[in-house]
Scaffold this active site. Sequence first.
Site, short mmCIF file in Angstrom:
data_model
loop_
_atom_site.label_atom_id
_atom_site.label_comp_id
_atom_site.label_asym_id
_atom_site.label_seq_id
_atom_site.Cartn_x
_atom_site.Cartn_y
_atom_site.Cartn_z
N GLU A 96 25.03 21.24 -4.87
CA GLU A 96 24.20 22.06 -5.75
C GLU A 96 24.59 21.99 -7.22
O GLU A 96 23.73 22.07 -8.10
CB GLU A 96 24.24 23.53 -5.29
N SER A 367 -12.48 15.74 30.49
CA SER A 367 -13.94 15.85 30.43
C SER A 367 -14.43 16.89 29.44
O SER A 367 -15.63 16.92 29.12
CB SER A 367 -14.49 16.18 31.83
#
Length: 683
Positions: A96, A367
């Site tokens: 950082e 289907s």
Amino acid sequence: MDTASNDKPKIRPSSRWDKLRRRLGWVTLLALFALAIASSLFLRYGSLPAGAAMQSTQILDDEGHAIASIQGGVNRQIVKLSDISPWLVKATLAVEDRRFYEHSGVDLRGLARAAWVDMRHMSKQQGASTLTQQLARNLYLSQERTWTRKLKEAWYAARLEQTYSKEEILELYLNQIYYGHGAYGAEAASRLYYGKHAKDLTIAESALLAGIPKGPRYYSPHLHPSDARARQRKVLQAMRETGQLTQWQASIAARKPLNVRPLPEEEDRTAPYFADYVKKIAIDQLGMDERLMNEGGLTIRTTLNARMQKMAEAAVKKGLQGGNAELQTALIAIDPRNGYIKAMVGGRSYRRNQFNRVFAHTRQPGSSFKPIMYASALEQHAVTPATRYRSEPTLFYFDHDRQIYRPSNYNNRYFNEEIGLRQAIASSDNIYAVNTIMQVGPEAVIAMARKLGITASLKAVPSLALGTFPVSPFEMASAFSVFANEGRKSDPIAITSIQDSNGKVLYEAHVREEQVLSPALSYVTTKLLESVFDRGGTAHRVANMLKRPVAGKTGTTDSDAWFVGYTPELTTAVWIGYDRGRSITSSEAHRAAPIFAQFTESALEGKPPRIFPMPEGVVSVYIDPATNLLASPDCPNPVLETFLSGTEPTEMSARLDSSSGEHKDSGGKSRSLWSKLRKWWGV
């Protein structure tokens, strides 16, 4: 010639403009000097603002009742820097802010580089925040990306550096930063992920934790373990580059397995899958900052109906009773008139598994995909409700006759005779479906799917007709909503508005509606899908549970069971199956339709049944079900069938009289078959 005047030197007289510029220069210098003194005095004696108080974000249903609360700051345990592992401190600084001990709150070199990139690209995206600046932003500022906020951030960071020592700033930062899943600070994160105190973290554990604040959602070891591991390796590399680790230590830590604890079980709450989805939409699609979501006191109004949600959960619970405990489900209900999501069940138990199967793109719809294919064929006039194909084992040749496709019906059941489109849909006949896609072409079917909002990967092959390519329940419900809404497509909406803690509207949804199909095509498709509930239809078992006009389609594969259906005001997709794709039994496959039927009726309880309105461009005629031609006066069982105008049959059916062996025409006059043949051949 007199040239004296040309030999004199040219002298430019002093002007008032030169004097004015000199005065302005002095004024500017004095102003800058005064600003520098004021800035120095403010930094030295000015007080820092009070840290922003964290507030929970409320998620509300469509009636304004709270269904979830995103709590900020509830999981935080303040500890001293000496009670945090030195490895976490080193890992955090390495990834950082490597120059933390060298700068005075602002890294001028990094800030200049970021400003240069921002000015070149006219953006505000380049980051150069030091650890102190991040702390200042978390304590005093919002997460908006503006140059004004960056200047304030730098100012506060400098003041923090004058007020606190480096160790105190580190302690504040490591107790303040967000590590995901509600954990704020190193101690809470260490307990959440590892079940230990922060002072006991190892190198590998520290590197993983240090990588999370960059993106708490994306680097969560629970949500994205591979990304979290990659981020951990980047942190270890940074520690090696800064001399905090040797190459050998970094390699050992990268290979060490991490025993990350599962997330604790949460109390039962309303629509937990939906609440997670809302948060994801707000962050990923609407650009809301995650910290603002967690502690900014937002009010998020949604489309969810709490009563319908309760009905959905009850229907799912009842539908799964007595079955395998690992059997999973998903249910998504949408109001087709505006795209509002009214109910969402992402699985059998949110406590045990937070994966939302409503958005799973790994399940074949079977289907239940056929209506999309049939709508394409009807639109192209490749078939009509009068079109007949023979239902029997059939070989289909495609790709210029170089490939063969051999579909089969469920349980190898065939009619062994010609059937029409309505019968094919009701019985879910696969042979009829493949005959249809061979006529219309799979490319046209894919184009129809795209118009209906399906973005899943589809291939132009005959098996597309049978739903062999995965589509999510979310997309199936959205697609069927077009049929329910007279051909109009509305993008699904979960969030209607977002307000900040002061009531300012940050986001407001607007219904976007587009006519993608003709109302006539949607109506004809709907009338055909109503036959699924007729006697002999694949959903006839639940017909007595439904007290209103409903259309829909079942879908069954080896590992999936579906029912997608709708009324004019509610579209619902239900999926049943196992997460790992194991085969389902016949009894498990029959659970989807009852869940749909129970939910639909209970969700619409108290509302009068609504019919699907018949639009222009549609005609209804009586046909002979034995021939699918216009029914003659002597037809014993004429059926009213609906067609797109211009596609209805025009020929009258002629039936063979079983008692006389004679053929009867529409006028009732009989002629022997032999006489007809003689006339045909001119004998």
